[in-house]
Write a protein that holds these residues in place. Structure first.
Motif, PDB file in Angstrom:
ATOM      1  N   GLU A 173     -24.455  10.815  42.704  1.00 47.30           N
ATOM      2  CA  GLU A 173     -25.206  11.871  42.077  1.00 47.30           C
ATOM      3  C   GLU A 173     -24.558  11.121  41.296  1.00 47.30           C
ATOM      4  OE1 GLU A 173     -27.869  13.033  40.781  1.00 47.30           O
ATOM      5  OE2 GLU A 173     -27.819  14.095  43.392  1.00 47.30           O
ATOM      6  N   GLU A 174     -23.054  10.232  40.729  1.00 48.46           N
ATOM      7  CA  GLU A 174     -22.241   9.635  39.634  1.00 48.46           C
ATOM      8  C   GLU A 174     -22.868   8.307  40.012  1.00 48.46           C
ATOM      9  OE1 GLU A 174     -18.165   9.504  40.120  1.00 48.46           O
ATOM     10  OE2 GLU A 174     -17.754   8.350  38.347  1.00 48.46           O
ATOM     11  N   ILE A 213     -21.077  13.846  45.273  1.00 52.79           N
ATOM     12  CA  ILE A 213     -21.011  14.886  43.944  1.00 52.79           C
ATOM     13  C   ILE A 213     -20.740  12.978  43.428  1.00 52.79           C
ATOM     14  CG2 ILE A 213     -19.564  14.821  41.758  1.00 52.79           C
ATOM     15  CD1 ILE A 213     -18.138  16.722  43.787  1.00 52.79           C
ATOM     16  N   ARG A 243     -26.199   7.464  40.787  1.00 49.39           N
ATOM     17  CA  ARG A 243     -27.498   7.339  40.496  1.00 49.39           C
ATOM     18  C   ARG A 243     -27.423   7.391  39.080  1.00 49.39           C
ATOM     19  NH1 ARG A 243     -28.446  11.813  44.592  1.00 49.39           N
ATOM     20  NH2 ARG A 243     -27.829  11.082  46.549  1.00 49.39           N
ATOM     21  N   GLY A 244     -26.634   8.666  38.910  1.00 51.57           N
ATOM     22  CA  GLY A 244     -27.187   8.589  37.325  1.00 51.57           C
ATOM     23  C   GLY A 244     -26.589   6.984  36.304  1.00 51.57           C
ATOM     24  N   ARG A 279     -26.916  -2.018  34.571  1.00 53.40           N
ATOM     25  CA  ARG A 279     -27.777  -2.897  36.262  1.00 53.40           C
ATOM     26  C   ARG A 279     -27.558  -4.423  35.602  1.00 53.40           C
ATOM     27  NH1 ARG A 279     -33.094  -3.162  38.878  1.00 53.40           N
ATOM     28  NH2 ARG A 279     -32.924  -0.949  38.701  1.00 53.40           N
ATOM     29  N   ASP A 327     -29.372   4.456  36.439  1.00 51.64           N
ATOM     30  CA  ASP A 327     -30.688   4.698  36.125  1.00 51.64           C
ATOM     31  C   ASP A 327     -30.708   3.856  34.844  1.00 51.64           C
ATOM     32  OD1 ASP A 327     -32.475   6.178  37.838  1.00 51.64           O
ATOM     33  OD2 ASP A 327     -31.396   7.810  36.877  1.00 51.64           O
ATOM     34  N   HIS A 328     -29.755   3.450  34.401  1.00 53.99           N
ATOM     35  CA  HIS A 328     -28.943   2.742  32.972  1.00 53.99           C
ATOM     36  C   HIS A 328     -29.134   1.306  32.971  1.00 53.99           C
ATOM     37  CE1 HIS A 328     -27.285   5.123  30.074  1.00 53.99           C
ATOM     38  NE2 HIS A 328     -26.966   6.343  31.446  1.00 53.99           N
ATOM     39  N   SER A 357     -21.786   1.945  46.307  1.00 55.65           N
ATOM     40  CA  SER A 357     -23.048   2.336  46.367  1.00 55.65           C
ATOM     41  C   SER A 357     -22.959   3.724  47.969  1.00 55.65           C
ATOM     42  CB  SER A 357     -24.036   1.038  46.889  1.00 55.65           C
ATOM     43  OG  SER A 357     -23.424   0.785  48.256  1.00 55.65           O
ATOM     44  N   GLU A 358     -24.558   3.967  47.146  1.00 51.86           N
ATOM     45  CA  GLU A 358     -24.153   5.579  48.327  1.00 51.86           C
ATOM     46  C   GLU A 358     -24.292   4.821  49.612  1.00 51.86           C
ATOM     47  OE1 GLU A 358     -27.374   7.963  47.675  1.00 51.86           O
ATOM     48  OE2 GLU A 358     -28.239   7.316  45.481  1.00 51.86           O
ATOM     49  N   ARG A 359     -24.926   3.578  50.543  1.00 47.93           N
ATOM     50  CA  ARG A 359     -24.205   3.410  51.612  1.00 47.93           C
ATOM     51  C   ARG A 359     -23.294   3.209  52.148  1.00 47.93           C
ATOM     52  NH1 ARG A 359     -29.305  -0.531  51.098  1.00 47.93           N
ATOM     53  NH2 ARG A 359     -31.080   1.014  51.575  1.00 47.93           N
TER      54      ARG A 359
END
Lengths: 435, 434
Positions: free
Chosen positions: A147-148, A144, A150-151, A159, A154-155, A181-183
């Motif tokens: 995904e937060e 979950i 990643r969403g 960034r 994309d902005h 981060s995902e890592r």
């Protein structure tokens, strides 16, 4: 005292007809009760743990670290309970709407309701002080939060902001992403989350604020039912960072599939007084200066707009607390370098010729109006109240403070803080501009 | 409290709620127009030009400065759909007079209205009486930039594309802002003509919430609209279409990491429909809250997404589901969404779920009276489009009366129309490596 209250004071602003009560509970919990005749009751319980606390000193003075995004991960997991019923469901069963957010310096748990205050408040105080984590539930949350992340990745605005903070600060944890981060979140475990709650989730590191048709007595009754009266001292010391006054890099650049460059300009401010009264005064002066320099009613922005350099107004703001002070300005432009150059030359012009008196008066009125406007909303009241209180000051005095700020004080901050070497331009350019 | 109606001119209505409860007052002035592929973008561009400068306040700086001097009064611009209508205009927010600093004599409401009058009736023109070319061209450029920048927010872009694909043959599928080629072809002369026509043919609805006497607000608006047309334009109609025989699919690529799944449904249930309240209860349970079926299953159980919700577009009898997912999870997410819908169409919801949904809606309805903006958003659509006088309290009574059978009936009205998928073509690794 039998009601476990150590101190009590009532803060007032007679002109605006506003007041609230501040209480200190024997557990160390700070309580703010702001009575307001409306249907909504809005309550926040905040914990002094934010993304900046990923490095801290434990009770023995040893340096401790946790993965980026831990405070935010914890916020997601606090809603889970040993009885298997998520706290969201418990609030919903009472018609209340609950939520939470994590910022640089705090985690806030909140709800709004129009009835059933006692049960809702009791649930809020209970779930935030009763952590329950399992391997399985912590694992499930990873997808979950990924995904937060990643969403947000994309902005382009996210960034641009993120790379700005990394370019301005060298070691300060304000550089970290709030969600990580995902890592980094791959390293979050139930043990780590328990260590966090043991260290930070104690009443002496929490504040409760409630606004609505409520009395201090009814709030206190629920607090006494839910929070043990014994004081536990903090088990951590916040880390301070020795940052250079100048930014690390004056530019931060990246490329994304954006149609037009998106930019952030940052102002790094390391001139932070240890005295809360001086900080709030600086906050008022700097907020006024940002309004003066960056609003569409000012010379800089309106000229950039009329020349077509920017296609709408700029977003801007300044914030200061004991640990960090930053100002930001953002917008879109074909030529962010031209915006930055225009800004620098406008600042020199203001320094050389003085701030126009009529601009100073305009901004004082705007800031007064902005502050009073907030007082129609229980949610804004609570958020404002806590952000002032967290930094050791008091919200209702802000209107008078705004009125007492002088032209000379604002001019002094213009000279002291708006220095080229303390500023950074961060741009996300379209990919086709990459060489 | 039901707003009182004041007929300002045959073409202009004011609805007002007088209350001393707030520090702010809010006044909106809205043009109600049929949404239209050609005319709506022209109207939108016209409003951008009008706020660039006027005879008395020739620059954007002058206009903003005048507002700022009214203690930060704000003048924003509304431009949105209500069914097949475009509602465009001004929203003025000011401090109530008694909250100004001691001794201050200014009147923010009157001053704000003066600015609106300047923008509406006295924009900058050249010697031939044509809206100034340099301003028009600069606003054309800004609008084109805005249109191109829509891709920056993938979530709202995907939602916009669903609307455009699903309602391609309806006014609601139009773009209020327009498309780049179209905007670039607009000329100062076209805008000037359109400005005249608009002032002569529009239906204008004003709404005020604040401590001023509505009679006084009516007098001020009377002066503003002294030259308004003698006849009120008819209320544009909204068309409610049946669902297509076969569900449609549209997939588009975008270089982002997270895909956006948008599913559009037709319900035919508008705010004046007998099942309107049951539909709201259905939506709460289906995907309206953080304990809804979509949230609990797609997010909490399957960890497929961070955001997942459903929302109704009541004025148009539509409903949509939105979620952000890894592109490879599209099928799984879709299957789960349709399974949850089917479940609600075939099995009665539990007493507990029904009670939670009712309480949640009641909580929202009770809060409708807590700010000028909330009061306006509760009443504006109901009054202007449906002439409804149902108060929040009466609405609450109706919510309480909804049964599990009513919810199932409302669920059965939900028929899929279009599945739109914005396919993220960037791998998560690419994002991390950047």
């Amino acid at each position: 005292m039998s009601d476990h209250i150590i101190s009590r004071r009532v803060l007032r602003n007679a002109r605006l007809g506003e007041r609230y009560t501040e209480l200190l509970h024997s557990s160390g919990l700070r309580i703010f009760v702001y009575p307001k005749k409306c249907s909504t009751i809005y309550a926040v319980l905040e914990v002094g743990l934010g993304s900046m606390d990923s490095e801290y000193l434990d009770a023995q003075g040893n340096e401790q670290t946790m993965p980026e995004g831990t405070a935010h991960y914890l916020e997601h997991k606090m809603f889970e309970n040993e009885d298997g019923v998520n706290s969201d469901l418990k609030f919903s069963a009472r018609g209340a709407d609950a939520n939470a957010f994590t910022s640089y310096d705090r985690t806030a748990y909140l709800f709004n309701c129009t009835s059933g205050l006692r049960a809702c408040l009791s649930e809020l105080l209970r779930f935030v002080t009763h952590p329950y984590f399992t391997e399985e539930s912590v694992e499930r949350e990873r997808g979950i939060i990924a995904e937060e992340i990643r969403g947000a990745a994309d902005h382009p605005w996210e960034r641009a902001y993120s790379q700005l903070m990394k370019a301005m600060y060298k070691t300060h944890t304000v550089r970290n992403e709030i969600a990580g981060s995902e890592r980094s979140i791959a390293g979050v475990t139930p043990e780590l989350l328990y260590r966090c709650t043991d260290t930070f989730y104690i009443p002496s590191n929490m504040s409760l604020a409630v606004c609505g048709d409520v009395t201090p007595a009814e709030i206190l009754r629920v607090v006494n039912e839910c929070i043990p009266p014994e004081y536990q001292p903090p088990r951590f010391v916040r880390k301070t960072f020795d940052e250079d006054a100048h930014v690390v890099n004056e530019r931060a650049i990246s490329y994304m599939p954006v149609p037009k460059p998106v930019f952030y300009i940052g102002l790094k401010d390391t001139d932070i007084s240890p005295d809360p009264a001086k900080r709030i005064h600086k906050d008022a002066c700097m907020t006024l200066l940002f309004e003066l320099i960056f609003s569409m009613s000012g010379k800089l922005c309106s000229e950039l707009y009329e020349k077509g350099v920017i296609s709408y107004g700029l977003y801007y703001g300044y914030s200061i607390c004991e640990r960090v002070a930053t100002g930001t300005v953002s917008g879109e432009s074909e030529d962010p370098e031209a915006v930055f150059a225009a800004l620098l030359s406008y600042i020199e012009e203001l320094k050389a010729n003085g701030i126009p008196r009529e601009d100073f008066e305009r901004c004082r009125r705007v800031e007064y109006g902005n502050f009073v406007s907030e007082l129609d909303s229980p949610e804004n009241i609570v958020n404002m109240l806590l952000s002032f209180a967290d930094d050791g000051s008091e919200m209702l005095s802000y209107a008078q403070l705004m009125e007492s700020v002088t032209y000379e004080q604002v001019t002094e901050y213009l000279h002291r803080c708006f220095i080229k070497e303390n500023m950074c331009l961060s741009v996300v350019y379209p990919e086709d501009m990459q060489e | 409290m039901i707003p009182s109606l004041y007929k300002i001119t045959p073409a202009v209505n004011l609805r007002a709620i007088r209350t001393d409860r707030f520090k702010n007052a809010q006044l909106s002035i809205s043009f109600i127009l049929p949404a239209d592929r050609e005319l709506s973008p022209l109207t939108t561009l016209l409003f951008s030009v009008l706020r660039r400068g006027t005879e008395q306040y020739p620059t954007i700086k002058d206009l903003n400065y005048a507002l700022d001097m009214q203690y930060g009064a704000s003048l924003s611009y509304r431009n949105s759909f209500f069914g097949d209508c475009q509602v465009i205009g001004f929203v003025l927010e000011t401090l109530g007079k008694r909250y100004l600093p001691a001794g201050e004599q200014t009147d923010p409401l009157e001053s704000g209205l003066h600015l609106i009058e300047q923008m509406m009736f006295h924009p900058l023109k050249d010697e031939q009486g044509i809206l100034r070319r340099d301003i028009v061209e600069s606003e054309i450029k800004n609008t084109c930039d805005d249109i191109r920048a829509q891709v920056n927010d993938a979530r709202s872009y995907a939602h916009m594309r669903l609307r455009e694909c699903m309602c391609a043959d309806e006014p609601y599928g139009a773009s209020l802002v327009g498309k780049v080629d179209q905007i670039a072809s607009f000329t100062p002369k076209m805008l000037t003509e359109h400005h005249k026509t608009l002032l002569q043919s529009a239906r204008i609805e004003c709404f005020y919430v604040g401590s001023d006497d509505p009679e006084r607000v009516a007098v001020l608006l009377g002066k503003l609209f002294a030259h308004a047309p003698a006849q009120q334009a008819p209320m544009p109609r909204t068309h409610i279409l049946p669902p297509p025989a076969q569900m449609r699919r549209v997939t588009e690529d975008m270089p982002v990491a997270q895909g956006k799944l948008e599913i559009g449904f037709r319900t035919g249930i508008t705010p004046d429909h007998p099942d309107a309240i049951a539909q709201s209860v259905f939506n709460e349970i289906f995907g309206g809250t953080s304990v809804s079926r979509l949230f609990m299953n797609l997010r909490e159980k399957h960890s497929l997404c961070y955001h997942c919700y459903s929302a109704a577009v009541a004025h148009k009898g539509l409903l949509h589901v939105s979620c952000g997912i890894l592109p490879q999870n599209q099928q799984m997410a879709e299957k789960e969404i349709f399974a949850q819908l089917e479940h609600m169409q075939t099995k009665l919801v539990s007493k507990q779920e029904l009670a939670m949904a009712q309480k949640s809606l009641i909580n929202v309805l009770r809060q409708c009276t807590d700010s000028p903006a909330a009061l306006q958003s509760y009443w504006f659509g109901r009054q202007v489009f449906y002439g409804s006088t149902i108060t929040p309290e009466q609405c609450i009574a109706r919510v309480k009366a909804v049964t599990a059978q009513d919810v199932m009936r409302a669920a059965r009205a939900v028929v899929p129309d279009t599945v739109y998928f914005l396919n993220g073509t960037l791998s998560a690794e690419e994002v991390q490596d950047e």
